[in-house]
Write a protein that holds these residues in place. Structure first.
Motif, PDB file in Angstrom:
ATOM      1  N   PHE A 146      15.721 -10.284 -19.253  1.00  0.00           N
ATOM      2  CA  PHE A 146      14.581 -10.668 -18.416  1.00  0.00           C
ATOM      3  C   PHE A 146      14.987 -11.461 -17.185  1.00  0.00           C
ATOM      4  CE2 PHE A 146      12.482  -9.743 -22.405  1.00  0.00           C
ATOM      5  CZ  PHE A 146      11.226  -9.284 -22.042  1.00  0.00           C
ATOM      6  N   GLY A 147      16.062 -12.188 -17.290  1.00  0.00           N
ATOM      7  CA  GLY A 147      16.400 -13.169 -16.266  1.00  0.00           C
ATOM      8  C   GLY A 147      15.879 -14.524 -16.703  1.00  0.00           C
ATOM      9  N   ILE A 148      16.520 -15.584 -16.244  1.00  0.00           N
ATOM     10  CA  ILE A 148      16.195 -16.934 -16.693  1.00  0.00           C
ATOM     11  C   ILE A 148      14.747 -17.303 -16.392  1.00  0.00           C
ATOM     12  CG2 ILE A 148      16.690 -19.385 -16.351  1.00  0.00           C
ATOM     13  CD1 ILE A 148      19.583 -18.583 -15.727  1.00  0.00           C
ATOM     14  N   MET A 149      14.344 -17.150 -15.150  1.00  0.00           N
ATOM     15  CA  MET A 149      13.030 -17.624 -14.733  1.00  0.00           C
ATOM     16  C   MET A 149      11.908 -16.847 -15.418  1.00  0.00           C
ATOM     17  SD  MET A 149      14.076 -19.994 -12.788  1.00  0.00           S
ATOM     18  CE  MET A 149      12.700 -20.580 -11.818  1.00  0.00           C
ATOM     19  N   LYS A 150      12.040 -15.523 -15.453  1.00  0.00           N
ATOM     20  CA  LYS A 150      10.997 -14.691 -16.047  1.00  0.00           C
ATOM     21  C   LYS A 150      10.874 -14.940 -17.553  1.00  0.00           C
ATOM     22  CE  LYS A 150      10.718 -10.459 -14.574  1.00  0.00           C
ATOM     23  NZ  LYS A 150      10.936  -8.990 -14.396  1.00  0.00           N
ATOM     24  N   PHE A 151      12.015 -14.971 -18.253  1.00  0.00           N
ATOM     25  CA  PHE A 151      11.962 -15.166 -19.702  1.00  0.00           C
ATOM     26  C   PHE A 151      11.359 -16.522 -20.055  1.00  0.00           C
ATOM     27  CE2 PHE A 151      13.793 -17.073 -23.494  1.00  0.00           C
ATOM     28  CZ  PHE A 151      13.402 -16.158 -24.450  1.00  0.00           C
ATOM     29  N   THR A 152      11.841 -17.581 -19.404  1.00  0.00           N
ATOM     30  CA  THR A 152      11.339 -18.920 -19.714  1.00  0.00           C
ATOM     31  C   THR A 152       9.852 -19.029 -19.421  1.00  0.00           C
ATOM     32  OG1 THR A 152      13.506 -19.867 -19.181  1.00  0.00           O
ATOM     33  CG2 THR A 152      11.647 -21.384 -19.283  1.00  0.00           C
ATOM     34  N   SER A 153       9.420 -18.468 -18.299  1.00  0.00           N
ATOM     35  CA  SER A 153       7.998 -18.523 -17.945  1.00  0.00           C
ATOM     36  C   SER A 153       7.146 -17.780 -18.963  1.00  0.00           C
ATOM     37  CB  SER A 153       7.781 -17.928 -16.554  1.00  0.00           C
ATOM     38  OG  SER A 153       8.488 -18.644 -15.577  1.00  0.00           O
ATOM     39  N   TYR A 154       7.569 -16.580 -19.345  1.00  0.00           N
ATOM     40  CA  TYR A 154       6.805 -15.797 -20.310  1.00  0.00           C
ATOM     41  C   TYR A 154       6.721 -16.510 -21.664  1.00  0.00           C
ATOM     42  CZ  TYR A 154       7.003 -11.713 -17.187  1.00  0.00           C
ATOM     43  OH  TYR A 154       6.858 -10.856 -16.125  1.00  0.00           O
ATOM     44  N   ALA A 155       7.855 -17.024 -22.125  1.00  0.00           N
ATOM     45  CA  ALA A 155       7.875 -17.699 -23.426  1.00  0.00           C
ATOM     46  C   ALA A 155       6.997 -18.942 -23.423  1.00  0.00           C
ATOM     47  CB  ALA A 155       9.312 -18.069 -23.807  1.00  0.00           C
ATOM     48  N   MET A 156       7.020 -19.694 -22.323  1.00  0.00           N
ATOM     49  CA  MET A 156       6.219 -20.909 -22.256  1.00  0.00           C
ATOM     50  C   MET A 156       4.732 -20.608 -22.091  1.00  0.00           C
ATOM     51  SD  MET A 156       8.133 -23.441 -22.858  1.00  0.00           S
ATOM     52  CE  MET A 156       6.881 -24.669 -22.504  1.00  0.00           C
ATOM     53  N   ILE A 157       4.401 -19.526 -21.382  1.00  0.00           N
ATOM     54  CA  ILE A 157       2.994 -19.128 -21.270  1.00  0.00           C
ATOM     55  C   ILE A 157       2.445 -18.770 -22.648  1.00  0.00           C
ATOM     56  CG2 ILE A 157       1.470 -17.305 -20.420  1.00  0.00           C
ATOM     57  CD1 ILE A 157       3.115 -17.335 -17.825  1.00  0.00           C
ATOM     58  N   VAL A 158       3.251 -18.063 -23.435  1.00  0.00           N
ATOM     59  CA  VAL A 158       2.844 -17.735 -24.802  1.00  0.00           C
ATOM     60  C   VAL A 158       2.589 -19.010 -25.600  1.00  0.00           C
ATOM     61  CG1 VAL A 158       3.632 -16.764 -27.003  1.00  0.00           C
ATOM     62  CG2 VAL A 158       4.001 -15.498 -24.873  1.00  0.00           C
ATOM     63  N   SER A 159       3.493 -19.963 -25.502  1.00  0.00           N
ATOM     64  CA  SER A 159       3.348 -21.204 -26.263  1.00  0.00           C
ATOM     65  C   SER A 159       2.126 -21.991 -25.797  1.00  0.00           C
ATOM     66  CB  SER A 159       4.613 -22.053 -26.134  1.00  0.00           C
ATOM     67  OG  SER A 159       4.779 -22.528 -24.815  1.00  0.00           O
ATOM     68  N   CYS A 160       1.843 -21.963 -24.500  1.00  0.00           N
ATOM     69  CA  CYS A 160       0.657 -22.641 -23.987  1.00  0.00           C
ATOM     70  C   CYS A 160      -0.617 -22.046 -24.589  1.00  0.00           C
ATOM     71  CB  CYS A 160       0.610 -22.541 -22.463  1.00  0.00           C
ATOM     72  SG  CYS A 160       1.802 -23.577 -21.581  1.00  0.00           S
ATOM     73  N   PHE A 161      -0.710 -20.720 -24.599  1.00  0.00           N
ATOM     74  CA  PHE A 161      -1.882 -20.071 -25.181  1.00  0.00           C
ATOM     75  C   PHE A 161      -2.016 -20.407 -26.670  1.00  0.00           C
ATOM     76  CE2 PHE A 161      -1.992 -17.094 -21.484  1.00  0.00           C
ATOM     77  CZ  PHE A 161      -3.333 -17.254 -21.177  1.00  0.00           C
ATOM     78  N   CYS A 162      -0.898 -20.481 -27.369  1.00  0.00           N
ATOM     79  CA  CYS A 162      -0.942 -20.830 -28.795  1.00  0.00           C
ATOM     80  C   CYS A 162      -1.537 -22.217 -28.994  1.00  0.00           C
ATOM     81  CB  CYS A 162       0.463 -20.778 -29.393  1.00  0.00           C
ATOM     82  SG  CYS A 162       1.155 -19.122 -29.544  1.00  0.00           S
ATOM     83  N   VAL A 163      -1.142 -23.157 -28.150  1.00  0.00           N
ATOM     84  CA  VAL A 163      -1.686 -24.510 -28.245  1.00  0.00           C
ATOM     85  C   VAL A 163      -3.167 -24.526 -27.880  1.00  0.00           C
ATOM     86  CG1 VAL A 163      -1.570 -26.852 -27.295  1.00  0.00           C
ATOM     87  CG2 VAL A 163       0.542 -25.611 -27.798  1.00  0.00           C
ATOM     88  N   PHE A 164      -3.557 -23.774 -26.859  1.00  0.00           N
ATOM     89  CA  PHE A 164      -4.968 -23.717 -26.471  1.00  0.00           C
ATOM     90  C   PHE A 164      -5.829 -23.200 -27.623  1.00  0.00           C
ATOM     91  CE2 PHE A 164      -3.435 -22.791 -21.852  1.00  0.00           C
ATOM     92  CZ  PHE A 164      -3.025 -24.109 -21.740  1.00  0.00           C
ATOM     93  N   VAL A 165      -5.358 -22.141 -28.269  1.00  0.00           N
ATOM     94  CA  VAL A 165      -6.099 -21.567 -29.396  1.00  0.00           C
ATOM     95  C   VAL A 165      -6.155 -22.549 -30.551  1.00  0.00           C
ATOM     96  CG1 VAL A 165      -6.104 -19.732 -31.124  1.00  0.00           C
ATOM     97  CG2 VAL A 165      -5.583 -19.179 -28.741  1.00  0.00           C
ATOM     98  N   HIS A 166      -5.031 -23.160 -30.855  1.00  0.00           N
ATOM     99  CA  HIS A 166      -4.964 -24.138 -31.942  1.00  0.00           C
ATOM    100  C   HIS A 166      -5.954 -25.270 -31.700  1.00  0.00           C
ATOM    101  CE1 HIS A 166      -2.192 -26.776 -34.692  1.00  0.00           C
ATOM    102  NE2 HIS A 166      -3.465 -26.921 -34.974  1.00  0.00           N
TER     103      HIS A 166
END
Length: 300
Positions: free
Chosen positions: A185-205
């Protein structure tokens, strides 16, 4: 074979990211003084972090690094975003309600050894004799430090330590997975995607289980949430990803030994936390173990 300069830059980026990540525990403990619960401060961390990751993901959305991405690659990003930054963060924040920041970082240091074990099991990477001996020494130092605190603070330390251990396992899984996904993915894209996923998980929680409104806390809580988001989440997340790409996940896992030391220093300054002589001895054993394993880079 890695170029010496690239390896050194990777080490420096990793060290800076580790120190910034380590400051998180201190700021979370400061926030807890204002009677905020673990999920709420975690939500603030992700709310303030989310815009940064969305913008960076948008900027790098069309960046092509010459690798064809498959649906399963995106599935793995979702999985590691869920495990590595949502679960690891949640367990960590809950554990910090029971134990002090300096002890949290020492226990969390177990994850480098878990990384090495996972790399051995799933990526067939060899564990050298130096690594094995240093890991054993590091475990002994952690055990000494941890059990001395149990004698001082009581059984709640065991519960807090258990949550931090779960956090260590979750984050180790992320490090191993990111080691082979980042090049795709590349550093920036992978980190951004993974963190966006984690943000949504926290929002749902939070949306499912929160009992109180996120509004109404003292202004210091929101300031700490912003500082945690920028300086202990966004910036170090990219530094860590860059370091992993440059020196690989096993080597990165080893240099994280700086984390406990920086947290101990910061906790002493801002939280007035102190460690006993025996706990300092255990921390010293951890440092020695890290130094021994760092000798492995001469063979790279």
């Amino acid at each position: 074979m890695q170029k010496p300069r690239t390896f050194i830059y990777g080490i420096l980026l990793g060290l800076l990211g580790i120190v910034l990540f380590s400051s998180k525990a201190v700021m979370v403990k400061l926030a807890y003084k204002y009677d905020v619960d673990a999920l709420s401060i975690l939500l603030l961390r992700m709310l303030f972090s989310f815009p940064f990751y969305v913008v960076i993901a948008f900027i790098y959305r069309n960046k092509d690094i010459g690798v064809t991405l498959l649906k399963k690659d995106y599935t793995w990003v979702v999985f590691f975003g869920f495990v590595g930054y949502y679960l690891a963060s949640y367990f960590d924040f809950v554990g910090l309600t029971y134990i002090k920041a300096s002890l949290e970082r020492i226990i969390l240091f177990l994850y480098p050894t878990i990384v090495i074990i996972l790399n051995k099991l799933f990526l067939k990477k060899r564990i050298t004799k130096i690594q094995a001996g240093a890991i054993a020494l590091t475990y002994l130092g952690i055990i000494i430090t941890f059990w001395n605190e149990v004698a001082i603070s009581g059984s709640n330390t065991l519960l807090g330590g258990f949550f931090i251990l779960l956090s260590a396992i979750a984050y180790a899984s992320y490090l191993v997975g990111s080691g082979w996904l980042i090049p795709k993915f590349g550093i920036m894209k992978f980190t951004s995607y993974a963190m966006i996923v984690s943000c949504f998980c926290v929002f749902v929680h939070y949306g499912i289980s929160a009992q109180e409104s996120i509004f109404g806390y003292p202004w210091q809580v929101y300031l700490l949430g912003l500082l945690i988001a920028v300086f202990s989440t966004v910036i170090p997340s990219y530094l860590v990803s860059a370091s992993i790409k440059m020196i690989n996940s096993s080597n990165f896992a080893i240099i994280t030994g700086v984390g406990p030391i920086s947290t101990i220093i910061l906790a002493a300054i801002f939280l007035n936390e102190t460690l006993t002589l025996l706990q300092f001895f255990g921390a010293l054993m951890v440092i020695i173990g890290i130094f021994l394993v760092s000798l492995k880079k001469r063979n790279n």
